[in-house]
Every structure is written in C-alpha cells, then in structure tokens.
Design a protein around this motif. Structure first.
Motif, PDB file in Angstrom:
ATOM      1  N   UNK A  57       0.810  -1.224   0.000  1.00  0.00           N
ATOM      2  CA  UNK A  57       0.000   0.000   0.000  1.00  0.00           C
ATOM      3  C   UNK A  57       0.844   1.274   0.000  1.00  0.00           C
ATOM      4  N   UNK A  58       1.929   1.276   0.743  1.00  0.00           N
ATOM      5  CA  UNK A  58       2.759   2.481   0.847  1.00  0.00           C
ATOM      6  C   UNK A  58       3.852   2.534  -0.210  1.00  0.00           C
ATOM      7  N   UNK A  59       3.842   1.578  -1.155  1.00  0.00           N
ATOM      8  CA  UNK A  59       4.938   1.489  -2.121  1.00  0.00           C
ATOM      9  C   UNK A  59       4.430   1.455  -3.558  1.00  0.00           C
ATOM     10  N   UNK A  60       3.238   1.968  -3.801  1.00  0.00           N
ATOM     11  CA  UNK A  60       2.599   1.825  -5.110  1.00  0.00           C
ATOM     12  C   UNK A  60       3.365   2.517  -6.233  1.00  0.00           C
ATOM     13  N   UNK A  61       4.227   3.471  -5.913  1.00  0.00           N
ATOM     14  CA  UNK A  61       4.970   4.187  -6.951  1.00  0.00           C
ATOM     15  C   UNK A  61       5.997   3.289  -7.637  1.00  0.00           C
TER      16      UNK A  61
END
Length: 448
Positions: free
Chosen positions: A46-50
């Motif tokens: 979720x916090x690494x979608x980039x």
C-alpha cells in the motif's frame, strides 16, 4: 530503471519482499510480485505503489511466463523447485537474468551453454541451504588455506527449528517453517558421504538411526543426520581430495529416533495409495500396519513391534501426535505420507506468538604446521514472528542482496552461477552481519 519480477510470494518470501521494497526507491527499481493470491499483498504494498505492484499468476498456467518474463530485467523465482526449469527456459529465451534459492537441477545444468550464449546469469543456490552454507563455508575454507592449513575433514549441518522460547509442550521441539511435504519426504534417497577416505552409504531405512551429536554455543545440543549426496560438494568447494566430507540436517535430540519409528511403521511411504476411507481412524490405520492382534493395547503392541520401551521417549512422541486415537484420517485414498503430512500440518503449525530458529554449523579439521586443528563456524538466527521467520530471513535476504548486486552490474558472470565466488559471498556475508546482525560465530582450537 531495473525491472524486477518476483514469482511466488509464499511463506519464505516475506523478508525478501521487505528487502526489495526497501531498496526499490533507492536503486530505481520497479518491482512486480506475481502470486496466485495477490490480494494478500495489498497491505504490504500500500505504501509502495509508486514502484511496486502485485500481479495475479498461477504457476499451472505456464504460458503466463511468456507474458511476464519479457517485462523484467531480473526474475526471482520463489516457486516450488520443480517449476524452475520452466522459468529458466523462459529467462534464457528472453535474455533475462534469473535468481533462485534452489539447487541446480540436472535440467537447469543442461541450460548452461545456452544461458552463456544468451548473456544470461542463472544465479542458483542463493538462499539458506543451499546458499549461506556455500558462502560461509567458502569464506572459512579460504581463510584456512591462506594460513597454510590442509583440510582433512569438513562437516556441515543446518536445521530449521523452534526457538527455545517456543518449543513449549511440543515434545518433538519442531514445527513447520517451510514446505511440510519436503519435511515428511526428507532423506528418501540414500545418503552418501566420505569418512577417512572410505565411501559411506546410509539407506533411508537406517538414516534416522545414525546420527551425530553437535553442540552450539548458547543453544545446547542437536542431532545431525546425513543429507543426500555430500560427495557432490567436493568439486565446488575445492575439496576433491579431502578424506572426510559430510553434510547433514539438524534436529533436537529425540526427534530422529521417533521419526525413525514412523519410517519403520511405513507412515512416510509416498508410493502407494491405501484406498482408505476418509472416516478411517488413525488407530485403525496403525492397527493395519501391525501383525495380527495379540494381547496388549495398541501402543504396547507398537512398542513391541518396533522394539521400543513402552514408556520411552519415542512412544511419548508418537502418542502426542495422536496416532493411537479415534481421530478420522479425513483424506480418502491417500498415501501414508499424505496422511502423515495432513496430521503434522495441524500438530506442527506455527502459533502467532511462535519464534522459529535457524541453526547452521560447519566443522573444519585441518593440519597446520604439523598440528591438528578444528574450527567451528556456527550461526543461530531467531524469527520475529510467524510471518517474519528466521527461515524467511535466511532464505530471502541473501537472495535480495544477490539481486541488488546483479542489478548494479557487480556480477559479470554468465551461465550457471552459485555463490562460491568471493565477489558474491564476501559482500553478502558483510551486509548480513552489518545490517541484520546475522553473523557466524567462529571458534578455533588445536586438537593435538
């Protein structure tokens, strides 16, 4: 940008995934994680979608490899080992590098020339065992040789076990931290090793009855039994002329003799389907393996049949499993090994608060300036919880570190590569020690 594709996100992949996500923004990676159930990765990513995404991938649909592999620069396979040849073929076909934790199989060995011609590195055996065993052994062997030592014996043992605080009331002192089926079928080929210049063979029926006791500082005693073909390690380790070489698996004392009882009963046989009903009980199954009934209870007759003490440790461990109860088998027309695996998967399941433990120990005997010496190299790693296990750390972190070096252009080798080279094992062992506290404890002393 380097595109990394991870195939498989199961139990042993948690630490690898964390490592990839840690370095993806730093190293400019785009990470794709392909799994049969990608939804379980949503909270992780979720916090690494980039720079990270989850992809649906069913290993049974092998044609998907022709879609996914070309999208990557480096492929990491955490799939079951039997699928690695298919992945390796796709990597060679599309000129993509492959990194895995599994052994170099005969099928993959046959791809060596094609991989070399394609400019592809098939980097194998980069997990725990095989993996850290190669790296740590080669570092120690190199140091001994540089001192002028001549190796006379090399023994190496490794085991995935329970941390002392999680052994609890389980008398086996063991739970599953990796593939249960592999544990149930362990050792079913004849073990081969060298002892004082003489070949030694241990058939499966005797394997768990012939053990060696080892002591690991701070963690007590373990039993080691011989593992597969130790002779195949002479050439990659540069030990072609060594008189004694043995690789083995570690368990806590008592495990091997009780497992030997299961072998002798026939419960590890995976060759024959019994045609049993699902409602058949464990008591009825064990009864079916004994000669015609005589006087005494079922446990007493099993003890007599196996020549075990009725109140001995082996019978205590067998009773704890529930072999003498009216519990249904719950699996029709199964092999004995399948039934045992089903039972053990429940009995040996990691609880949420459990911590696993990896133990590895090498023993090097060598002569130096006319005197006999021994060097021991011991590693103990404890898991954080049932997800971030010691097994996941010691399999996944070395893999991630090798991938990082490959992505940075620091591994120029092509074809089949295993981590017996100093430009692989030195930086990986250093990073494990410096960043994760995973280091081997060395002791050396004179024997005479």
């Amino acid at each position: 940008m380097t595109r990394i594709l991870l195939l498989g996100a199961g139990r042993s992949a948690s630490s690898l995934i964390q490592y990839l996500l840690r370095y993806a923004p730093v190293e400019n990676w785009q990470v794709s994680i392909a799994d049969v159930n990608p939804a379980h990765l949503d909270p992780v990513l979720a916090a690494h979608s980039a720079y990270a995404q989850a992809i649906s991938f069913d290993v049974a649909e092998v044609e998907q490899l022709d879609v996914l592999v070309p999208t990557a620069d480096i492929v990491i396979s955490m799939l079951p080992a039997l699928f690695h040849p298919l992945v390796a073929q796709a990597c060679v076909r599309y000129h993509r590098h492959l990194v895995t934790a599994s052994y170099v199989s005969p099928e993959i060995r046959m791809m060596a020339e094609d991989a070399q011609a394609a400019g592809v590195a098939l980097v194998m055996e980069c997990g725990l065992d095989p993996g850290l065993d190669h790296m740590s052994a080669m570092r120690a062997l190199t140091e001994i040789r540089e001192q002028g030592g001549e190796l006379t014996s090399f023994k190496s043992y490794c085991g995935g076990l329970m941390a002392p605080d999680s052994e609890g009331a389980n008398p086996w002192k063991y739970k599953f931290t990796w593939n249960p089926r592999n544990v149930v079928l362990a050792g079913q080929s004849t073990a081969k090793y060298l002892e004082n210049g003489h070949p030694r063979f241990i058939p499966y029926q005797q394997l768990f009855a012939r053990t060696e006791v080892l002591s690991v500082p701070g963690f007590g005693e373990f039993e080691g039994y011989a593992n597969r073909d130790s002779l195949s390690y002479r050439q990659p380790y540069g030990l072609d002329n060594i008189p004694t070489i043995l690789r083995g698996t570690l368990r806590r004392p008592g495990y091997c003799s009780a497992w030997n009882a299961l072998v002798r009963l026939g419960l590890t046989d995976d060759a024959v389907h019994l045609g049993n009903a699902a409602a058949m009980t464990w008591q009825e199954l064990i009864e079916a393996y004994l000669p015609a009934a005589t006087a005494g209870s079922l446990p007493e007759r099993v003890a007599a049949y196996l020549n075990l003490a009725p109140q001995g440790q082996e019978m205590t461990l067998l009773t704890w499993l529930g072999l003498f109860t009216n519990r249904p088998l719950d699996l029709p027309d199964a092999t004995p090994a399948q039934l045992l695996e089903r039972l053990l998967t429940e009995k040996w399941q990691l609880a949420p608060g459990d911590h696993d433990m990896i133990v590895m120990q090498h023993l090097f005997d060598f002569t130096l300036q006319g005197r006999r010496h021994r060097r021991t190299s011991s590693l103990v790693v404890l898991g954080d919880d049932a997800t971030h296990t010691a097994m996941a750390k010691t399999v996944g972190l070395p893999l991630g570190m090798v991938v990082r070096r490959l992505a940075k252009g620091l591994l120029p080798q092509r074809g089949i590569v295993i981590p017996t080279l100093p430009d692989i094992y030195e930086p990986v062992l250093d990073e494990l020690a410096a960043d994760y506290g995973i280091r081997f404890e060395e002791h050396e002393f004179a024997l005479s």
